[in-house]
Design a protein around this motif. Structure first.
Motif, mmCIF file in Angstrom:
data_model
loop_
_atom_site.group_PDB
_atom_site.id
_atom_site.type_symbol
_atom_site.label_atom_id
_atom_site.label_comp_id
_atom_site.label_asym_id
_atom_site.label_seq_id
_atom_site.Cartn_x
_atom_site.Cartn_y
_atom_site.Cartn_z
ATOM 1 N N HIS A 36 0.872 13.395 -10.563
ATOM 2 C CA HIS A 36 0.756 13.445 -9.097
ATOM 3 C C HIS A 36 1.761 14.398 -8.457
ATOM 4 O O HIS A 36 1.850 14.428 -7.221
ATOM 5 C CB HIS A 36 0.939 12.040 -8.524
ATOM 6 N N HIS B 156 0.846 -1.195 0.000
ATOM 7 C CA HIS B 156 0.000 0.000 0.000
ATOM 8 C C HIS B 156 0.885 1.250 0.000
ATOM 9 O O HIS B 156 0.930 1.995 0.991
ATOM 10 C CB HIS B 156 -0.921 0.008 1.221
ATOM 11 N N PRO B 157 1.595 1.501 -1.094
ATOM 12 C CA PRO B 157 2.532 2.642 -1.095
ATOM 13 C C PRO B 157 1.843 3.994 -0.966
ATOM 14 O O PRO B 157 2.398 4.916 -0.377
ATOM 15 C CB PRO B 157 3.258 2.501 -2.437
ATOM 16 N N GLY B 158 0.638 4.139 -1.526
ATOM 17 C CA GLY B 158 -0.067 5.406 -1.411
ATOM 18 C C GLY B 158 -0.426 5.726 0.032
ATOM 19 O O GLY B 158 -0.265 6.866 0.491
ATOM 20 N N HIS C 11 5.021 14.345 -8.194
ATOM 21 C CA HIS C 11 6.014 13.694 -7.347
ATOM 22 C C HIS C 11 7.299 14.510 -7.231
ATOM 23 O O HIS C 11 8.000 14.415 -6.212
ATOM 24 C CB HIS C 11 6.327 12.301 -7.899
ATOM 25 N N ILE D 267 4.258 3.759 -6.490
ATOM 26 C CA ILE D 267 2.969 4.308 -6.908
ATOM 27 C C ILE D 267 2.913 4.412 -8.431
ATOM 28 O O ILE D 267 1.904 4.049 -9.062
ATOM 29 C CB ILE D 267 2.750 5.682 -6.251
ATOM 30 N N ARG E 60 -4.903 -0.283 5.100
ATOM 31 C CA ARG E 60 -5.218 1.002 4.474
ATOM 32 C C ARG E 60 -6.012 1.932 5.404
ATOM 33 O O ARG E 60 -5.584 3.071 5.618
ATOM 34 C CB ARG E 60 -5.965 0.767 3.164
ATOM 35 N N THR F 36 2.493 9.297 -14.575
ATOM 36 C CA THR F 36 1.995 9.255 -13.197
ATOM 37 C C THR F 36 2.820 10.166 -12.303
ATOM 38 O O THR F 36 2.274 10.899 -11.461
ATOM 39 C CB THR F 36 2.028 7.814 -12.666
ATOM 40 N N LEU G 85 8.722 4.858 -2.424
ATOM 41 C CA LEU G 85 7.263 4.773 -2.458
ATOM 42 C C LEU G 85 6.692 5.454 -3.698
ATOM 43 O O LEU G 85 5.722 4.966 -4.297
ATOM 44 C CB LEU G 85 6.673 5.413 -1.194
ATOM 45 N N LEU G 86 7.281 6.575 -4.091
ATOM 46 C CA LEU G 86 6.817 7.258 -5.302
ATOM 47 C C LEU G 86 6.997 6.381 -6.529
ATOM 48 O O LEU G 86 6.135 6.353 -7.427
ATOM 49 C CB LEU G 86 7.565 8.583 -5.469
ATOM 50 N N ASP H 273 2.616 0.906 -9.963
ATOM 51 C CA ASP H 273 1.263 0.345 -9.877
ATOM 52 C C ASP H 273 0.351 0.934 -10.944
ATOM 53 O O ASP H 273 -0.455 0.216 -11.556
ATOM 54 C CB ASP H 273 0.679 0.609 -8.479
#
Length: 307
Positions: free
Chosen positions: A184, A31-33, A186, A220, A278, A180, A216-217, A223
């Protein structure tokens, strides 16, 4: 004083314990987000706690700042004593230290923006527009690389070597990954993290964040690309691209080799969501940020005004 003790406890908990706990948690890979939201909440909580502690140190009587205010207040005659001189000097020293830390951040921000601008200027001279994608620049170079850098117009750079080595689905996966990052913002996340670390370089949680948040970015973005083009296509693209260190202000599809290996292992592993991770993560993120903020508001409301 209870507010000072509470803020010090929040700084110790968030600044020393939260970072290692998040960096070593296994659920963050799935669950990186949510994990990114937890990091953001912790960092906001640290900033709020430190800001509130400095404000209280300056303003709460008989703290230095309150003495400084009283020295310039109309009731100075009623409070004229030698301690106010030392209080004023201590306030000036604390304010000077905060200004000194700020002077380290502003030049750092200017250098990052300048490097990004110069890089884009060079790219517009040596790269050519991709006739198939309106947001891609093609750099004639045999090494297969791909990265994005925030700019107006074409902000994704793909080398000719990458276009020759990747098939259509793999190239689409790389472009989805980079889009992405751009969609977002990043790059802004990394820039803000760098600035916060420059302000407080010795806080353990912020040091951990500098290594954990970029990973983590990438997860995301992976994914998002995997949902659009499939895990196999993205994994094949990562194997084909040359691991490179992205230019200043850029995010590369294939970064450092060790990190790329971890991303490949993550894509190839069967992953099931961790039950309850989450919602618990989002509650933790909200609590880490809202708790110190509420504490600072209550502390500032309780500060006695100069007479």
């Amino acid at each position: 004083m209870v507010f000072i003790a509470a803020l010090v406890a929040a700084i110790l908990a968030l600044g020393t314990a939260a970072g290692p706990a998040l960096a070593t948690a296994r659920w963050t890979v799935r669950h990186p987000g949510t994990a990114l939201a937890c990091w953001a909440g912790v960092i906001v909580g640290i900033l709020a706690s430190v800001t509130g502690l400095v404000a209280l140190a300056l303003l709460w009587p008989p703290a230095p700042g309150h003495g400084l205010l009283e020295r310039f207040h109309s009731c100075l005659a009623d409070h004229a004593h030698g301690g106010l001189v030392w209080a004023s000097l201590t306030s000036g020293a604390l304010i000077g230290f905060c200004c000194f830390r700020a002077t380290r951040v502003l030049p750092r921000l200017w250098r990052a923006v300048s490097r990004r601008r110069r890089h884009m200027e060079v790219l517009r001279l040596v790269a050519r527009a991709d006739d198939r994608n309106a947001d891609v620049l093609v750099l004639d170079h045999p090494i297969p690389v791909a990265y994005c850098i925030p700019a107006q117009g074409r902000s994704i750079v793909v080398s000719s070597g990458a276009r020759e080595r990747l098939d259509v689905r793999q190239l689409d996966a790389v472009l989805a990954h980079e889009r992405t990052h751009l969609r977002h913002r990043h790059h802004l996340v990394l820039l803000l993290l760098d600035l916060v670390h420059a302000l407080m370089p010795r806080v353990p949680t912020l040091r951990r964040a500098r290594t954990s948040v970029p990973a983590l970015l990438e997860m995301i973005a992976d994914d998002a690309a995997a949902r659009r083009c499939g895990r196999e296509a993205l994994a094949g693209a990562l194997r084909s691209l040359q691991p490179v260190v992205a230019p200043a202000g850029a995010l590369a599809a294939a970064g450092a080799q060790e990190r790329t290996h971890r991303r490949l292992a993550r894509l190839e592993a069967s992953r099931r969501p961790v039950r309850g991770a989450r919602p618990l993560g989002w509650v933790t993120a909200a609590g880490a940020a809202a708790g110190p903020l509420a504490l600072v508001v209550l502390a500032m409301a309780a500060v006695p005004l100069p007479c």
